[in-house]
Design a protein around this motif. Structure first.
Motif, PDB file in Angstrom:
ATOM      1  N   ARG A 281       0.854  -1.077   0.022  1.00  0.00           N
ATOM      2  CA  ARG A 281      -0.169   0.121   0.645  1.00  0.00           C
ATOM      3  C   ARG A 281       1.130   1.440   0.025  1.00  0.00           C
ATOM      4  O   ARG A 281       0.835   2.344  -0.474  1.00  0.00           O
ATOM      5  CB  ARG A 281      -0.884   0.039   1.169  1.00  0.00           C
ATOM      6  N   ARG A 282       1.859   1.153   1.103  1.00  0.00           N
ATOM      7  CA  ARG A 282       3.113   2.408   1.035  1.00  0.00           C
ATOM      8  C   ARG A 282       3.524   2.829  -0.756  1.00  0.00           C
ATOM      9  O   ARG A 282       3.554   3.659  -0.715  1.00  0.00           O
ATOM     10  CB  ARG A 282       4.163   1.739   2.273  1.00  0.00           C
ATOM     11  N   LEU A 283       4.464   1.461  -1.197  1.00  0.00           N
ATOM     12  CA  LEU A 283       4.532   1.667  -2.514  1.00  0.00           C
ATOM     13  C   LEU A 283       3.410   2.218  -3.207  1.00  0.00           C
ATOM     14  O   LEU A 283       4.122   2.873  -4.347  1.00  0.00           O
ATOM     15  CB  LEU A 283       4.795   0.029  -3.329  1.00  0.00           C
ATOM     16  N   ALA A 284       2.413   1.432  -3.922  1.00  0.00           N
ATOM     17  CA  ALA A 284       1.564   2.126  -4.173  1.00  0.00           C
ATOM     18  C   ALA A 284       0.571   3.214  -4.468  1.00  0.00           C
ATOM     19  O   ALA A 284       0.589   4.318  -5.014  1.00  0.00           O
ATOM     20  CB  ALA A 284       0.219   1.252  -4.013  1.00  0.00           C
TER      21      ALA A 284
ATOM     22  N   SER B  21     -13.210  -1.305   1.958  1.00  0.00           N
ATOM     23  CA  SER B  21     -13.152  -0.220   1.406  1.00  0.00           C
ATOM     24  C   SER B  21     -12.045   0.029   0.687  1.00  0.00           C
ATOM     25  O   SER B  21     -11.353   0.688   1.290  1.00  0.00           O
ATOM     26  CB  SER B  21     -13.507   1.355   1.571  1.00  0.00           C
ATOM     27  N   ASN B  22     -11.738  -0.662  -0.806  1.00  0.00           N
ATOM     28  CA  ASN B  22      -9.899  -0.372  -0.723  1.00  0.00           C
ATOM     29  C   ASN B  22      -9.964   1.047  -1.543  1.00  0.00           C
ATOM     30  O   ASN B  22     -10.222   0.918  -2.080  1.00  0.00           O
ATOM     31  CB  ASN B  22      -9.165  -1.438  -1.361  1.00  0.00           C
ATOM     32  N   ASP B  23      -8.995   1.467  -0.667  1.00  0.00           N
ATOM     33  CA  ASP B  23      -8.821   3.277  -1.371  1.00  0.00           C
ATOM     34  C   ASP B  23      -8.126   3.379  -2.540  1.00  0.00           C
ATOM     35  O   ASP B  23      -7.800   4.568  -3.205  1.00  0.00           O
ATOM     36  CB  ASP B  23      -8.746   4.575  -0.147  1.00  0.00           C
ATOM     37  N   LEU B  24      -7.296   2.356  -2.552  1.00  0.00           N
ATOM     38  CA  LEU B  24      -6.378   2.935  -3.576  1.00  0.00           C
ATOM     39  C   LEU B  24      -6.919   1.577  -5.055  1.00  0.00           C
ATOM     40  O   LEU B  24      -6.711   0.296  -4.951  1.00  0.00           O
ATOM     41  CB  LEU B  24      -4.957   2.134  -3.146  1.00  0.00           C
ATOM     42  N   PRO B  25      -7.030   2.265  -6.007  1.00  0.00           N
ATOM     43  CA  PRO B  25      -7.240   1.684  -7.460  1.00  0.00           C
ATOM     44  C   PRO B  25      -6.615   1.240  -7.654  1.00  0.00           C
ATOM     45  O   PRO B  25      -6.526  -0.043  -8.470  1.00  0.00           O
ATOM     46  CB  PRO B  25      -7.741   2.677  -8.102  1.00  0.00           C
ATOM     47  N   ASN B  26      -5.020   1.327  -7.735  1.00  0.00           N
ATOM     48  CA  ASN B  26      -4.103   1.015  -7.744  1.00  0.00           C
ATOM     49  C   ASN B  26      -3.222  -0.621  -7.231  1.00  0.00           C
ATOM     50  O   ASN B  26      -2.270  -1.454  -7.758  1.00  0.00           O
ATOM     51  CB  ASN B  26      -2.752   1.148  -8.681  1.00  0.00           C
ATOM     52  N   VAL B  27      -3.732  -1.421  -6.199  1.00  0.00           N
ATOM     53  CA  VAL B  27      -4.132  -2.644  -5.917  1.00  0.00           C
ATOM     54  C   VAL B  27      -5.406  -3.492  -5.955  1.00  0.00           C
ATOM     55  O   VAL B  27      -6.601  -2.694  -5.469  1.00  0.00           O
ATOM     56  CB  VAL B  27      -3.448  -2.230  -4.173  1.00  0.00           C
ATOM     57  N   ARG B  28      -5.368  -4.581  -6.312  1.00  0.00           N
ATOM     58  CA  ARG B  28      -6.138  -5.316  -6.423  1.00  0.00           C
ATOM     59  C   ARG B  28      -5.695  -6.503  -6.452  1.00  0.00           C
ATOM     60  O   ARG B  28      -4.600  -7.217  -6.083  1.00  0.00           O
ATOM     61  CB  ARG B  28      -5.840  -5.191  -8.238  1.00  0.00           C
ATOM     62  N   ALA B  29      -7.489  -7.440  -5.132  1.00  0.00           N
ATOM     63  CA  ALA B  29      -6.855  -8.744  -5.099  1.00  0.00           C
ATOM     64  C   ALA B  29      -7.537  -9.482  -5.349  1.00  0.00           C
ATOM     65  O   ALA B  29      -8.388  -9.639  -5.973  1.00  0.00           O
ATOM     66  CB  ALA B  29      -8.066  -8.040  -3.079  1.00  0.00           C
TER      67      ALA B  29
END
Length: 454
Positions: free
Chosen positions: A30-33, A57-65
Motif C-alpha cells: 500500500r505504501r509503494l502503491a 473499502s480499498n481506497d487505492l485503485p492500483n491495488v487489486r486483490a
C-alpha cells in the motif's frame, strides 16, 4: 518469451496466507502503491487471507486483490499432521499463482513486470527466471533470523550436526558475523536441531539457497539496529533493503479502545504498569498462564493482560475478582498506543518481530521475553544481550519466581531505567532512519526504482 510488456508496470504480489505474513506485506505494498500511482499491484492470496486483511473499502485503485486456491483437494479429509494446510498450499502454490497471474493479466490487459513475494516462496526464483522477470522477496522477520537461514548449510557443516549438538547448546556462533553472542539454542528450529527434514526446515533451507538470486530482499527493520549483520547480508544479496520500522513511517488510524485501556493507563504512575501480550498466534501452556497470573497477583504490579476469552479458563480460580482494582484483562488491546503510554514500564512478550519493533517505536518500554518458537528465541537473545532492551525469563519458561524477579528488576531497580534509556536511544536511531535523509528512506526509494521498471 518475456511476460513484461511496455507501458506501465504491473507488479504481481504473492503472499503467504498463514500466520501474520500477508498483512505486513500488504502494508508495504500500500505504501509503494501510494508512491507509484501508475504502477498496478495485483495481490494474490487465499480467499480467507484476502478477507481478513483487505478492508471493505480499498481506497487505492492500483491495488487489486485476487483469490488463489488453498491447495486442499475437493473432498480431502485432513489427517491432522503438523503443518498439513501449509503443505497442501505450497504443493499447489506454483500452479495456482501462475493461474492467478494469467487471470490478472487478462482482466487488466497489463503484463506482469515484476514478482514481489514472501521470501518463503523459494520456487519463485525459478518462476521469475522462466518468466524473465525480476524477483523481489519480502522477509517478514529480522536480519538475524534471515542470516541464520542463509548460513544454514555452513552452520550444519561447521557444527557437525550429524554428530548431534547435545551438551553444546550454549556454544556461541563466533563464526557468523554479528552473531557472536547468539548460542546454538537460540537458533530457530530446523536450522541445526529439531526435525531437519520437516516441511518448514526444508522450505527455509531452500529459501536460503534461492535468495541470492533475488533482485532484492527487503524487510521491516532499519540498518542501525544490526549494522554488522546488515553489512554481511549486503555482501551476500543483490540488494538487501531495510525499509522500516513501518510503525514509525505512517501513523495508523487510532484503534478502537472498547476496553478503555488508555483511560485506565491515564490514572497510573509513570513506568509502573506491565503490559502482557503474546501476539495473535502464540498461547502459553496452561501451567505457565497460572504461574504468570500468580506472579502478577503477588507482585502487586498494575497490569494490562491481552488474553483471548477462551484462554481465561486457565486462570487461577478467583483471580479475576482479586485483581479487578489494579489489573485489566482484555481480549484485545491497541498495542502500539499502549506501548507509547508513559505509564507502561514493562512489556511481557513472546518477542515476535513486529512486537519487538512496536516496543522500540513506543515510549521506551523495557521487555521481558518468553519466546516460544521460530525466530522468537533469536530475537529475545539479541534484545537482551546485544541491544540491552530487556531481560529474558530465567529458565525460558514462566514461573512465579522468575516473573517476579523480572518485574522487580525492570520496574523497581536502576536496571529498568538503563534499559528504557537504551530503548529511547534506539528509537531515535529508528526515527532518523525513516527521516528524509535516513537509511530506510533511501532504501525505500531504491525499492521503488526496482519495481517501477516496466
Amino acid at each position: 518469451m518475456s511476460t513484461a510488456g511496455r507501458g506501465s508496470p504491473h507488479v504481481a504480489v504473492l503472499a503467504f496466507p498463514f500466520s501474520t505474513h500477508a498483512a505486513p506485506l500488504l502494508a508495504v505494498i500500500r505504501r509503494l502503491a501510494t508512491a507509484t500511482p501508475d504502477t498496478l499491484y495485483s495481490f494474490f492470496s487465499t480467499a480467507d487471507s484476502i478477507a481478513s486483511i483487505f478492508s471493505a473499502s480499498n481506497d487505492l485503485p492500483n491495488v487489486r486483490a485476487y483469490d488463489v486456491g488453498d491447495g486442499v483437494p475437493e473432498g480431502y479429509v485432513r489427517v491432522g499432521k503438523p503443518q498439513e494446510d501449509i503443505e497442501l498450499f505450497l504443493r499447489a502454490a506454483p500452479a495456482n499463482f501462475r493461474k492467478g497471474m494469467e487471470e490478472a493479466v487478462a482482466k487488466t490487459g497489463r503484463r506482469v513486470s515484476c514478482l514481489v513475494t514472501d521470501a518463503f516462496f523459494w520456487f519463485c526464483a525459478d518462476m521469475a527466471a522462466e518468466m524473465e522477470l525480476p524477483w523481489v522477496a519480502f522477509w517478514t522477520a529480522g536480519p538475524a533470523s534471515l542470516s541464520a537461514h542463509l548460513y544454514t548449510e555452513h552452520l550444519r557443516q561447521t557444527l557437525g550436526v550429524c554428530r548431534g549438538i547435545d551438551g553444546r547448546e550454549d556454544e556461541t556462533l563466533q563464526f557468523i558475523p554479528g552473531m557472536s553472542k547468539v548460542r546454538i539454542r537460540d537458533l530457530p528450529e530446523g536450522v541445526v536441531f529439531g526435525n531437519l527434514d520437516s516441511l518448514f526446515s526444508r522450505m527455509l533451507c531452500d529459501m536460503g539457497r534461492a535468495l541470492p538470486r533475488a533482485a532484492a530482499v527487503f524487510l521491516n527493520s532499519f540498518e542501525e539496529l544490526d549494522p554488522t549483520i546488515t553489512a554481511d547480508l549486503k555482501s551476500k544479496l543483490n540488494n538487501f533493503l531495510n525499509v522500516g520500522p513501518f510503525n514509525l513511517i505512517a501513523t495508523p488510524p487510532r484503534a478502537s479502545d472498547e476496553s478503555r485501556c488508555m483511560s485506565w493507563l491515564d490514572g497510573q504512575g509513570r513506568a509502573s504498569v506491565a503490559y502482557i501480550s503474546f501476539g495473535s498466534v502464540t498461547v502459553p501452556p496452561r501451567e505457565e498462564i497460572v504461574e504468570l497470573a500468580d506472579a502478577l497477583e503477588a507482585s502487586q504490579v498494575p497490569f494490562i493482560w491481552s488474553l483471548k476469552d477462551h484462554s481465561r479458563e486457565n486462570l487461577p480460580e478467583g483471580f479475576l475478582k482479586r485483581i479487578e482494582t489494579r489489573g485489566m484483562m482484555v481480549a484485545w488491546a491497541p498495542q502500539e498506543e499502549v506501548l507509547r503510554h508513559d505509564a507502561v514500564g514493562a512489556f511481557i512478550t513472546h518477542c515476535g518481530w513486529n512486537s519487538l519493533l512496536e516496543s522500540i517505536g513506543g515510549g521506551g518500554v523495557a521487555m521481558i521475553c518468553r519466546p516460544f518458537f521460530g525466530d522468537q528465541r533469536l530475537n529475545g537473545r539479541m534484545m537482551e544481550e546485544v541491544w540491552g532492551l530487556g531481560v529474558g525469563v530465567e529458565g525460558g519458561v514462566f514461573t512465579k519466581k522468575a516473573v517476579m524477579n523480572c518485574l522487580q528488576l525492570l520496574l523497581s531497580q536502576e536496571r529498568g531505567e538503563i534499559v528504557r534509556d537504551n530503548m529511547r536511544a534506539l528509537r531515535r536511531q529508528a526515527e532518523k532512519a525513516v527521516g528524509p535523509d535516513g537509511s530506510s528512506t533511501r532504501n525505500f526509494k531504491l525499492l521503488l526504482e526496482l519495481l517501477s521498471i516496466p
